[in-house]
Design a protein around this motif. Structure first.
Motif, PDB file in Angstrom:
ATOM      1  N   LYS A 168       0.772  -1.335  -0.064  1.00 42.84           N
ATOM      2  CA  LYS A 168      -0.067   0.016   0.126  1.00 42.84           C
ATOM      3  C   LYS A 168       1.033   1.141   0.066  1.00 42.84           C
ATOM      4  N   ASN A 169       1.868   1.094   0.793  1.00 44.76           N
ATOM      5  CA  ASN A 169       2.704   2.507   1.169  1.00 44.76           C
ATOM      6  C   ASN A 169       3.480   2.684  -0.322  1.00 44.76           C
ATOM      7  N   GLU A 170       3.978   1.715  -1.021  1.00 44.57           N
ATOM      8  CA  GLU A 170       4.725   1.910  -2.058  1.00 44.57           C
ATOM      9  C   GLU A 170       3.816   1.897  -3.551  1.00 44.57           C
ATOM     10  N   ASP A 171       2.536   1.865  -3.199  1.00 41.28           N
ATOM     11  CA  ASP A 171       1.670   1.698  -4.508  1.00 41.28           C
ATOM     12  C   ASP A 171       2.082   0.519  -5.515  1.00 41.28           C
ATOM     13  N   VAL A 172       2.262  -0.573  -4.932  1.00 44.55           N
ATOM     14  CA  VAL A 172       2.493  -1.716  -5.875  1.00 44.55           C
ATOM     15  C   VAL A 172       1.322  -2.064  -6.658  1.00 44.55           C
ATOM     16  N   ASP A 173       1.848  -2.532  -7.762  1.00 47.78           N
ATOM     17  CA  ASP A 173       0.508  -2.798  -9.051  1.00 47.78           C
ATOM     18  C   ASP A 173       0.337  -4.425  -9.019  1.00 47.78           C
ATOM     19  N   LEU A 174       1.322  -5.083  -8.457  1.00 47.78           N
ATOM     20  CA  LEU A 174       1.133  -6.516  -8.507  1.00 47.78           C
ATOM     21  C   LEU A 174       2.201  -7.203  -7.478  1.00 47.78           C
ATOM     22  N   ILE A 175       1.562  -8.000  -6.562  1.00 47.65           N
ATOM     23  CA  ILE A 175       2.545  -8.867  -5.619  1.00 47.65           C
ATOM     24  C   ILE A 175       2.607 -10.209  -6.050  1.00 47.65           C
ATOM     25  N   VAL A 176       3.817 -10.846  -6.134  1.00 42.86           N
ATOM     26  CA  VAL A 176       4.028 -12.049  -6.614  1.00 42.86           C
ATOM     27  C   VAL A 176       4.384 -13.006  -5.534  1.00 42.86           C
ATOM     28  N   VAL A 177       3.840 -13.875  -5.051  1.00 46.10           N
ATOM     29  CA  VAL A 177       4.322 -14.608  -3.523  1.00 46.10           C
ATOM     30  C   VAL A 177       4.247 -16.252  -3.965  1.00 46.10           C
ATOM     31  N   GLY A 178       5.288 -16.576  -3.426  1.00 46.23           N
ATOM     32  CA  GLY A 178       5.316 -18.095  -3.388  1.00 46.23           C
ATOM     33  C   GLY A 178       4.389 -18.906  -2.229  1.00 46.23           C
ATOM     34  N   THR A 179       3.872 -20.112  -2.803  1.00 52.09           N
ATOM     35  CA  THR A 179       3.016 -20.823  -1.816  1.00 52.09           C
ATOM     36  C   THR A 179       3.940 -22.116  -1.294  1.00 52.09           C
ATOM     37  N   HIS A 180       3.517 -22.588  -0.114  1.00 53.98           N
ATOM     38  CA  HIS A 180       4.253 -23.581   0.430  1.00 53.98           C
ATOM     39  C   HIS A 180       3.442 -24.995   0.089  1.00 53.98           C
ATOM     40  N   GLY A 181       1.933 -24.938  -0.421  1.00 57.06           N
ATOM     41  CA  GLY A 181       1.501 -25.973  -0.795  1.00 57.06           C
ATOM     42  C   GLY A 181       1.171 -26.865   0.646  1.00 57.06           C
ATOM     43  N   ARG A 182       0.886 -26.427   1.752  1.00 60.37           N
ATOM     44  CA  ARG A 182       0.889 -27.260   3.118  1.00 60.37           C
ATOM     45  C   ARG A 182      -0.552 -27.953   2.908  1.00 60.37           C
ATOM     46  N   SER A 183      -0.454 -29.133   3.659  1.00 61.90           N
ATOM     47  CA  SER A 183      -1.510 -30.115   3.886  1.00 61.90           C
ATOM     48  C   SER A 183      -2.705 -29.163   4.457  1.00 61.90           C
ATOM     49  N   PHE A 184      -3.967 -29.730   4.369  1.00 61.15           N
ATOM     50  CA  PHE A 184      -4.927 -28.955   4.974  1.00 61.15           C
ATOM     51  C   PHE A 184      -4.802 -28.888   6.451  1.00 61.15           C
ATOM     52  N   ALA A 185      -4.271 -30.102   7.036  1.00 64.10           N
ATOM     53  CA  ALA A 185      -3.933 -29.961   8.603  1.00 64.10           C
ATOM     54  C   ALA A 185      -3.216 -29.097   8.936  1.00 64.10           C
ATOM     55  N   ALA A 186      -1.832 -28.804   8.317  1.00 63.60           N
ATOM     56  CA  ALA A 186      -0.914 -28.050   8.503  1.00 63.60           C
ATOM     57  C   ALA A 186      -1.361 -26.276   8.291  1.00 63.60           C
ATOM     58  N   HIS A 187      -2.211 -26.359   7.216  1.00 63.55           N
ATOM     59  CA  HIS A 187      -2.568 -24.962   6.878  1.00 63.55           C
ATOM     60  C   HIS A 187      -3.913 -24.736   8.072  1.00 63.55           C
ATOM     61  N   LEU A 188      -4.534 -25.499   8.472  1.00 63.65           N
ATOM     62  CA  LEU A 188      -5.406 -25.068   9.582  1.00 63.65           C
ATOM     63  C   LEU A 188      -4.532 -24.497  10.745  1.00 63.65           C
ATOM     64  N   LEU A 189      -3.493 -25.268  11.064  1.00 63.77           N
ATOM     65  CA  LEU A 189      -2.654 -25.077  12.434  1.00 63.77           C
ATOM     66  C   LEU A 189      -1.754 -23.899  12.114  1.00 63.77           C
ATOM     67  N   LEU A 190      -1.207 -23.500  10.982  1.00 66.47           N
ATOM     68  CA  LEU A 190      -0.159 -22.677  10.649  1.00 66.47           C
ATOM     69  C   LEU A 190      -0.715 -21.255   9.966  1.00 66.47           C
ATOM     70  N   GLY A 191      -2.098 -21.557   9.325  1.00 67.77           N
ATOM     71  CA  GLY A 191      -2.506 -20.484   8.378  1.00 67.77           C
ATOM     72  C   GLY A 191      -1.258 -20.500   7.193  1.00 67.77           C
ATOM     73  N   SER A 192      -1.977 -19.210   6.417  1.00 64.45           N
ATOM     74  CA  SER A 192      -1.094 -19.233   5.334  1.00 64.45           C
ATOM     75  C   SER A 192      -0.673 -17.720   4.993  1.00 64.45           C
ATOM     76  N   VAL A 193       0.517 -17.376   4.885  1.00 64.35           N
ATOM     77  CA  VAL A 193       0.779 -15.890   4.807  1.00 64.35           C
ATOM     78  C   VAL A 193       0.201 -15.683   3.389  1.00 64.35           C
ATOM     79  N   ALA A 194       0.418 -16.359   2.299  1.00 63.12           N
ATOM     80  CA  ALA A 194      -0.030 -16.169   0.977  1.00 63.12           C
ATOM     81  C   ALA A 194      -1.391 -16.115   0.771  1.00 63.12           C
ATOM     82  N   GLU A 195      -2.300 -16.674   1.528  1.00 59.97           N
ATOM     83  CA  GLU A 195      -3.510 -16.649   1.608  1.00 59.97           C
ATOM     84  C   GLU A 195      -4.130 -15.727   2.092  1.00 59.97           C
ATOM     85  N   LYS A 196      -3.605 -15.103   3.210  1.00 59.34           N
ATOM     86  CA  LYS A 196      -4.020 -13.692   3.888  1.00 59.34           C
ATOM     87  C   LYS A 196      -3.535 -12.540   2.987  1.00 59.34           C
ATOM     88  N   VAL A 197      -2.394 -12.592   2.015  1.00 61.08           N
ATOM     89  CA  VAL A 197      -2.111 -11.540   1.241  1.00 61.08           C
ATOM     90  C   VAL A 197      -3.069 -11.445   0.029  1.00 61.08           C
TER      91      VAL A 197
END
Length: 157
Positions: free
Chosen positions: A102-131
Motif C-alpha cells: 500500500k505504501n509503495e503503491d505496488v501494482d502486483l504482488i508475486v508470492v510463493g506458496t508452500h502448498g501445505r496439507s489441509f491440517a498444516a494449513h489449519l494450524l499454521l495459516g497461510s501468509v500467501a492466502e492472507k495476502v
C-alpha cells in the motif's frame, strides 16, 4: 491496457519464494517494472518457543542475514537491466507485506506458496492466502512444483 509499474516479491528465502522470484523477475522485464524485494524479519519467539529459555541472537544478526540474503537473492546476471529495490523490516509477514504494498503503491504482488496439507494449513495459516484476501492490488501465487512457463525449443534451420 494493464500497466504494471511496481512488482513486489516478498521472500522468506524458501524454495517457493525462489520460484515466485523467477516469475517476478520475468514480469518486471516484460513490463519494464520496478521490482521490490521484501523480507519481513519475524520475531523468532513467535515460531520457536524453545528460545524462551535461551538467549536470542542480537537483532543485528537477523538484520545482517536479511540484508545479505536480499543482496544475493537474485543472481547478478539476472539483475542486469532491472530496477531493483530491496527492503527488510521487523514485523508480522502478512501485515507488513500488505503495508509495504500500500505504501509503495505496488501494482502486483508475486508470492510463493508452500502448498501445505489441509491440517498444516489449519494450524499454521497461510501468509500467501492472507495476502491474497487483503491485498490492495492483484496477487499472483506461484507453487514451486507447479506449472512453469517455459520457452519452447526452436527448431534449428
Amino acid at each position: 491496457m494493464i500497466e504494471i509499474k511496481k512488482i513486489l516479491i516478498p521472500t522468506d528465502f524458501s524454495e517457493p519464494s525462489q520460484a515466485a522470484t523467477q516469475y517476478a523477475v520475468e514480469l518486471a522485464r516484460k513490463f519494464g517494472a520496478q521490482l521490490h524485494l521484501l523480507n519481513v524479519i519475524e520475531d523468532p519467539v513467535v515460531y520457536m518457543p524453545m528460545f524462551e529459555s535461551y538467549s536470542l541472537p542480537p537483532k543485528e544478526d537477523f538484520e545482517n542475514f536479511a540484508k545479505t540474503r536480499l543482496d544475493n537473492w537474485i543472481l547478478d546476471e539476472d539483475k542486469e537491466g532491472l530496477d531493483l529495490v530491496t527492503h527488510w523490516v521487523h514485523g508480522n509477514p502478512f501485515v507488513d507485506i500488505l503495508k509495504y504494498a500500500k505504501n509503495e503503491d505496488v501494482d502486483l504482488i508475486v508470492v510463493g506458496t508452500h502448498g501445505r496439507s489441509f491440517a498444516a494449513h489449519l494450524l499454521l495459516g497461510s501468509v500467501a492466502e492472507k495476502v491474497v484476501r487483503k491485498a490492495p492490488c492483484p496477487v499472483l501465487t506461484v507453487r514451486p512444483k507447479g506449472h512453469q512457463f517455459i520457452h519452447p525449443l526452436q527448431d534449428e534451420a
